[in-house]
Scaffold this motif. Structure first.
Motif, PDB file in Angstrom:
ATOM      1  N   PHE A  57      -7.745 -21.297  -3.788  1.00  0.00           N
ATOM      2  CA  PHE A  57      -7.193 -20.149  -4.508  1.00  0.00           C
ATOM      3  C   PHE A  57      -7.004 -18.960  -3.562  1.00  0.00           C
ATOM      4  CE2 PHE A  57      -8.084 -16.114  -6.653  1.00  0.00           C
ATOM      5  CZ  PHE A  57      -6.988 -16.056  -7.505  1.00  0.00           C
ATOM      6  N   LEU A  58      -8.015 -18.675  -2.753  1.00  0.00           N
ATOM      7  CA  LEU A  58      -7.917 -17.539  -1.832  1.00  0.00           C
ATOM      8  C   LEU A  58      -6.807 -17.742  -0.803  1.00  0.00           C
ATOM      9  CD1 LEU A  58     -11.702 -16.806  -1.216  1.00  0.00           C
ATOM     10  CD2 LEU A  58     -10.090 -15.440  -2.547  1.00  0.00           C
ATOM     11  N   ARG A  59      -6.678 -18.965  -0.319  1.00  0.00           N
ATOM     12  CA  ARG A  59      -5.602 -19.241   0.656  1.00  0.00           C
ATOM     13  C   ARG A  59      -4.224 -19.098   0.018  1.00  0.00           C
ATOM     14  NH1 ARG A  59      -8.861 -23.513   3.531  1.00  0.00           N
ATOM     15  NH2 ARG A  59      -9.433 -22.427   5.443  1.00  0.00           N
ATOM     16  N   ALA A  60      -4.111 -19.443  -1.259  1.00  0.00           N
ATOM     17  CA  ALA A  60      -2.821 -19.289  -1.947  1.00  0.00           C
ATOM     18  C   ALA A  60      -2.491 -17.815  -2.166  1.00  0.00           C
ATOM     19  CB  ALA A  60      -2.842 -20.033  -3.279  1.00  0.00           C
ATOM     20  N   GLN A  61      -3.519 -16.974  -2.363  1.00  0.00           N
ATOM     21  CA  GLN A  61      -3.292 -15.553  -2.620  1.00  0.00           C
ATOM     22  C   GLN A  61      -3.057 -14.746  -1.348  1.00  0.00           C
ATOM     23  OE1 GLN A  61      -3.051 -14.190  -5.742  1.00  0.00           O
ATOM     24  NE2 GLN A  61      -3.120 -16.323  -6.375  1.00  0.00           N
ATOM     25  N   ALA A  62      -3.771 -15.077  -0.291  1.00  0.00           N
ATOM     26  CA  ALA A  62      -3.666 -14.310   0.957  1.00  0.00           C
ATOM     27  C   ALA A  62      -3.664 -15.258   2.154  1.00  0.00           C
ATOM     28  CB  ALA A  62      -4.822 -13.323   1.062  1.00  0.00           C
ATOM     29  N   PRO A  63      -2.573 -16.000   2.340  1.00  0.00           N
ATOM     30  CA  PRO A  63      -2.569 -16.994   3.417  1.00  0.00           C
ATOM     31  C   PRO A  63      -2.635 -16.385   4.817  1.00  0.00           C
ATOM     32  CG  PRO A  63      -0.407 -16.866   2.384  1.00  0.00           C
ATOM     33  CD  PRO A  63      -1.336 -16.010   1.584  1.00  0.00           C
ATOM     34  N   GLU A  64      -2.038 -15.199   5.001  1.00  0.00           N
ATOM     35  CA  GLU A  64      -2.029 -14.600   6.340  1.00  0.00           C
ATOM     36  C   GLU A  64      -3.414 -14.096   6.745  1.00  0.00           C
ATOM     37  OE1 GLU A  64      -1.394 -11.618   3.255  1.00  0.00           O
ATOM     38  OE2 GLU A  64      -0.229 -13.408   3.729  1.00  0.00           O
ATOM     39  N   GLY A 136     -14.628  -8.567   8.938  1.00  0.00           N
ATOM     40  CA  GLY A 136     -15.005  -7.178   9.147  1.00  0.00           C
ATOM     41  C   GLY A 136     -14.403  -6.248   8.113  1.00  0.00           C
ATOM     42  N   LYS A 137     -14.216  -6.762   6.883  1.00  0.00           N
ATOM     43  CA  LYS A 137     -13.621  -5.975   5.800  1.00  0.00           C
ATOM     44  C   LYS A 137     -14.542  -5.984   4.593  1.00  0.00           C
ATOM     45  CE  LYS A 137      -8.810  -6.935   6.903  1.00  0.00           C
ATOM     46  NZ  LYS A 137      -7.535  -7.351   6.357  1.00  0.00           N
ATOM     47  N   ASP A 138     -14.287  -5.057   3.694  1.00  0.00           N
ATOM     48  CA  ASP A 138     -14.964  -5.052   2.414  1.00  0.00           C
ATOM     49  C   ASP A 138     -14.448  -6.244   1.604  1.00  0.00           C
ATOM     50  OD1 ASP A 138     -14.893  -3.285  -0.616  1.00  0.00           O
ATOM     51  OD2 ASP A 138     -16.713  -3.729   0.516  1.00  0.00           O
ATOM     52  N   PRO A 139     -15.315  -6.959   0.873  1.00  0.00           N
ATOM     53  CA  PRO A 139     -14.839  -8.106   0.095  1.00  0.00           C
ATOM     54  C   PRO A 139     -13.728  -7.771  -0.894  1.00  0.00           C
ATOM     55  CG  PRO A 139     -17.224  -8.098   0.168  1.00  0.00           C
ATOM     56  CD  PRO A 139     -16.769  -6.830   0.806  1.00  0.00           C
ATOM     57  N   TRP A 140     -13.707  -6.536  -1.403  1.00  0.00           N
ATOM     58  CA  TRP A 140     -12.660  -6.141  -2.347  1.00  0.00           C
ATOM     59  C   TRP A 140     -11.314  -5.970  -1.657  1.00  0.00           C
ATOM     60  CZ3 TRP A 140     -13.582  -6.478  -7.362  1.00  0.00           C
ATOM     61  CH2 TRP A 140     -14.905  -6.467  -7.793  1.00  0.00           C
ATOM     62  N   ASP A 141     -11.310  -5.787  -0.336  1.00  0.00           N
ATOM     63  CA  ASP A 141     -10.059  -5.615   0.397  1.00  0.00           C
ATOM     64  C   ASP A 141      -9.361  -6.928   0.719  1.00  0.00           C
ATOM     65  OD1 ASP A 141     -10.408  -2.909   0.355  1.00  0.00           O
ATOM     66  OD2 ASP A 141     -11.374  -2.828   2.330  1.00  0.00           O
ATOM     67  N   LEU A 143      -8.540  -9.357  -1.455  1.00  0.00           N
ATOM     68  CA  LEU A 143      -7.520  -9.501  -2.498  1.00  0.00           C
ATOM     69  C   LEU A 143      -7.395  -8.177  -3.245  1.00  0.00           C
ATOM     70  CD1 LEU A 143      -8.522 -12.966  -3.985  1.00  0.00           C
ATOM     71  CD2 LEU A 143      -6.694 -12.485  -2.383  1.00  0.00           C
ATOM     72  N   PRO A 144      -6.754  -7.182  -2.662  1.00  0.00           N
ATOM     73  CA  PRO A 144      -6.759  -5.858  -3.302  1.00  0.00           C
ATOM     74  C   PRO A 144      -5.985  -5.814  -4.617  1.00  0.00           C
ATOM     75  CG  PRO A 144      -5.303  -5.876  -1.403  1.00  0.00           C
ATOM     76  CD  PRO A 144      -6.024  -7.188  -1.411  1.00  0.00           C
ATOM     77  N   ASP A 145      -4.937  -6.589  -4.768  1.00  0.00           N
ATOM     78  CA  ASP A 145      -4.121  -6.548  -5.980  1.00  0.00           C
ATOM     79  C   ASP A 145      -4.698  -7.403  -7.109  1.00  0.00           C
ATOM     80  OD1 ASP A 145      -2.436  -4.919  -4.562  1.00  0.00           O
ATOM     81  OD2 ASP A 145      -1.138  -6.584  -3.937  1.00  0.00           O
ATOM     82  N   ARG A 146      -5.664  -8.211  -6.817  1.00  0.00           N
ATOM     83  CA  ARG A 146      -6.190  -9.155  -7.807  1.00  0.00           C
ATOM     84  C   ARG A 146      -6.869  -8.442  -8.975  1.00  0.00           C
ATOM     85  NH1 ARG A 146      -6.193 -13.471 -10.769  1.00  0.00           N
ATOM     86  NH2 ARG A 146      -8.203 -14.411 -11.088  1.00  0.00           N
ATOM     87  N   TYR A 147      -7.545  -7.347  -8.710  1.00  0.00           N
ATOM     88  CA  TYR A 147      -8.358  -6.706  -9.733  1.00  0.00           C
ATOM     89  C   TYR A 147      -7.744  -5.425 -10.268  1.00  0.00           C
ATOM     90  CZ  TYR A 147     -11.574 -10.061  -7.789  1.00  0.00           C
ATOM     91  OH  TYR A 147     -12.136 -11.218  -7.355  1.00  0.00           O
ATOM     92  N   ASP A 148      -6.490  -5.176  -9.968  1.00  0.00           N
ATOM     93  CA  ASP A 148      -5.830  -4.001 -10.511  1.00  0.00           C
ATOM     94  C   ASP A 148      -5.521  -4.202 -11.985  1.00  0.00           C
ATOM     95  OD1 ASP A 148      -5.909  -2.790  -8.087  1.00  0.00           O
ATOM     96  OD2 ASP A 148      -3.842  -3.253  -7.542  1.00  0.00           O
ATOM     97  N   ALA A 149      -5.630  -3.132 -12.749  1.00  0.00           N
ATOM     98  CA  ALA A 149      -5.276  -3.197 -14.176  1.00  0.00           C
ATOM     99  C   ALA A 149      -3.762  -3.175 -14.313  1.00  0.00           C
ATOM    100  CB  ALA A 149      -5.906  -2.026 -14.916  1.00  0.00           C
ATOM    101  N   GLU A 150      -3.290  -3.971 -15.188  1.00  0.00           N
ATOM    102  CA  GLU A 150      -1.831  -4.031 -15.370  1.00  0.00           C
ATOM    103  C   GLU A 150      -1.412  -3.276 -16.600  1.00  0.00           C
ATOM    104  OE1 GLU A 150      -0.361  -7.980 -15.173  1.00  0.00           O
ATOM    105  OE2 GLU A 150      -1.549  -8.424 -13.445  1.00  0.00           O
TER     106      GLU A 150
END
Length: 150
Positions: A57-64, A136-141, A143-150
């Motif tokens: 799932f993570l690779r599909a969301q942020a492959p780069e 070397g990043k915050d775990p929330w960074d 997938l930053p768009d994953r938890y945004d309210a729509e």
């Protein structure tokens, strides 16, 4: 007195062991779950499956961001830690490999609801922390768009 040959009891040949019936004449054994329920799995396959599905799932969301990162699963961390350091849940081994330690992740989880959904969320959170540690990043960074309210 000699026995007569025709008075001997003739028995049928016994079938091969285990083919005709199970122990104690109860019939052939079947699955514990029965034919209508899914097969039961253990903790280790369930943990490894959760790790693999989460990484897919993570690779599909942020492959780069996750290109070249490998996850491995081990039982326990090696016994080379300092006594005050605590128990590791993961370790970055090489520049792009993370080893997750299953037993500490399982046993030291303090889930308020010990159900499969919260267990899976716990494993996903630990994985995000480990990947964040590697990058070397915050775990929330990650997938930053994953938890945004729509």
């Amino acid at each position: 007195m000699a026995r007569r040959r025709d008075s001997r009891r003739i028995t049928q040949p016994r079938p091969a062991r285990g083919l005709a019936r199970g122990r104690h004449g109860r019939g052939v054994r079947s699955s514990v779950a029965g034919p209508y329920l899914p097969m039961l799995t253990g903790r280790i396959p369930r943990f490894e499956q959760t790790v693999a599905e989460t990484m897919d799932f993570l690779r599909a969301q942020a492959p780069e961001k996750l290109e070249g990162i490998r996850l491995e699963v081990a039982g326990m961390p090696p016994d080379e830690q300092q006594p005050d350091a605590g128990i590791e849940r993961w370790r970055v081994v090489r520049p792009s490999t993370i080893v997750l330690f299953r037993v500490p992740i399982d046993r030291l989880a303090k889930l308020h609801c010990p159900d499969p959904v919260h267990y899976r969320m716990h494993i996903e959170r630990v994985m995000l922390e480990a990947i964040g540690d590697l990058l070397g990043k915050d775990p929330w960074d990650i997938l930053p768009d994953r938890y945004d309210a729509e």
